[in-house]
Design an enzyme around this catalytic site. Structure first.
Site, short mmCIF file in Angstrom:
data_model
loop_
_atom_site.label_atom_id
_atom_site.label_comp_id
_atom_site.label_asym_id
_atom_site.label_seq_id
_atom_site.Cartn_x
_atom_site.Cartn_y
_atom_site.Cartn_z
CG ASP A 18 -16.55 5.20 -10.83
OD1 ASP A 18 -16.00 4.21 -10.28
OD2 ASP A 18 -17.56 5.74 -10.37
CB THR A 48 -3.22 9.89 2.30
OG1 THR A 48 -3.86 8.62 2.48
CG2 THR A 48 -1.81 9.66 1.76
CE LYS A 75 -4.57 -1.89 -1.48
NZ LYS A 75 -4.33 -1.28 -2.81
CE1 TYR A 96 -6.87 -0.54 1.36
CE2 TYR A 96 -5.25 -1.39 2.91
CZ TYR A 96 -5.57 -0.61 1.81
OH TYR A 96 -4.58 0.08 1.16
CG ASN A 116 -2.90 5.10 -6.54
OD1 ASN A 116 -2.21 4.80 -5.57
ND2 ASN A 116 -3.74 6.13 -6.51
CB SER A 164 -1.15 -2.40 1.42
OG SER A 164 -1.01 -2.17 2.81
#
Length: 247
Positions: free
Chosen positions: A66, A200, A169, A165, A93, A142
């Site tokens: 984790d 996904t 990145k 987010y 990842n 990303s």
């Protein structure tokens, strides 16, 4: 693990792009022993079992990690050290996307995994990577983290959305560069790998398919190509679907 195998740890690999990266590597070559990093060991075990039903050529096993918990990260590193004595490739990842409506809370949730977690794992495994004859450190990034594209009205990434987010990145881009500057004299190869827009369960897959998202195996292959060394001419950069992704 056979002594000749390249040992690869992929965090967040029981599903999505991490899982597909492992699958791409294992189906194509017998060179790899892949550790599927997973918060939930039950899920990781199931994912490893699913891979073993395929005609894979390499080896795979789950490992509990984790990235938000120091004890878990350190235990994973200790396990790899006692079992294998080294790590050849680390693929950072693991990542999340928060739908928390409170911006400050969403930032804390996302940065804990996508930024702080990446540093935690990288620092914990650096001593083991240094024991490899060809260490490779990979950050899964990303295009939405590109500041250049975010500021370009002609870019598809010019949109005031997913601030938390995207900021996480963008931070990953800086981490990539800083680790590359720091480690290149130690024979490390450091990369970013941008899988692109992928359908996904990270977000609603049907929704992103309508926006042109590719299937998970495509994203996995894009990351796997960096792991294999296909993109070594672009070392120190973010390798994406259209070559090198702009910062």
């Amino acid at each position: 693990m056979a002594a000749s195998k390249t040992l690869v740890l992929i965090t967040g690999a029981n599903q999505g792009i991490g899982f597909e990266t492992a699958k791409n590597l294992l189906l194509a070559s017998n060179a790899y022993h892949v550790l599927l990093g997973t918060r939930d060991l039950t899920k990781g075990t199931a994912s490893a079992s699913a891979l073993k039903t395929l005609p894979i050529k390499g080896q795979v096993e789950p490992i509990q990690i984790d990235v938000t918990k120091d004890d878990s990260v350190d235990a994973a590193a200790a396990h790899v050290e006692s079992t294998y004595g080294k790590l050849d490739i680390l693929v950072n990842n693991a990542g999340i996307f928060s739908k928390n409506p409170k911006a400050r809370d969403a930032f804390r949730e996302i940065l804990a995994v996508n930024s702080v977690g990446v540093v935690s794992v990288t620092e914990a495994f650096l001593p083991l990577l240094r024991k490899s004859s060809a260490p490779r450190l990979i950050f899964v990034g990303s295009s939405v983290g590109s500041i250049r594209q975010a500021a370009d009205p002609n870019s598809k990434y010019y949109a005031p959305a997913a601030n938390e987010y995207r900021a996480s990145k963008a931070a990953l881009n800086m981490l990539l560069v800083q680790y590359w500057v720091k480690l290149q004299k130690e024979n490390f190869k450091v990369f970013g790998a941008d899988p692109g827009l992928i359908a996904t369960n990270f977000v609603n897959p049907e929704q992103v398919r309508k926006r042109g998202a590719m299937e998970p195996d495509v994203g996995g292959e894009r990351v796997a190509s960096v792991v294999r060394g296909d993109r070594d001419a672009d070392v120190g950069r973010m390798c994406g679907e259209y070559g090198v992704s702009p910062w």
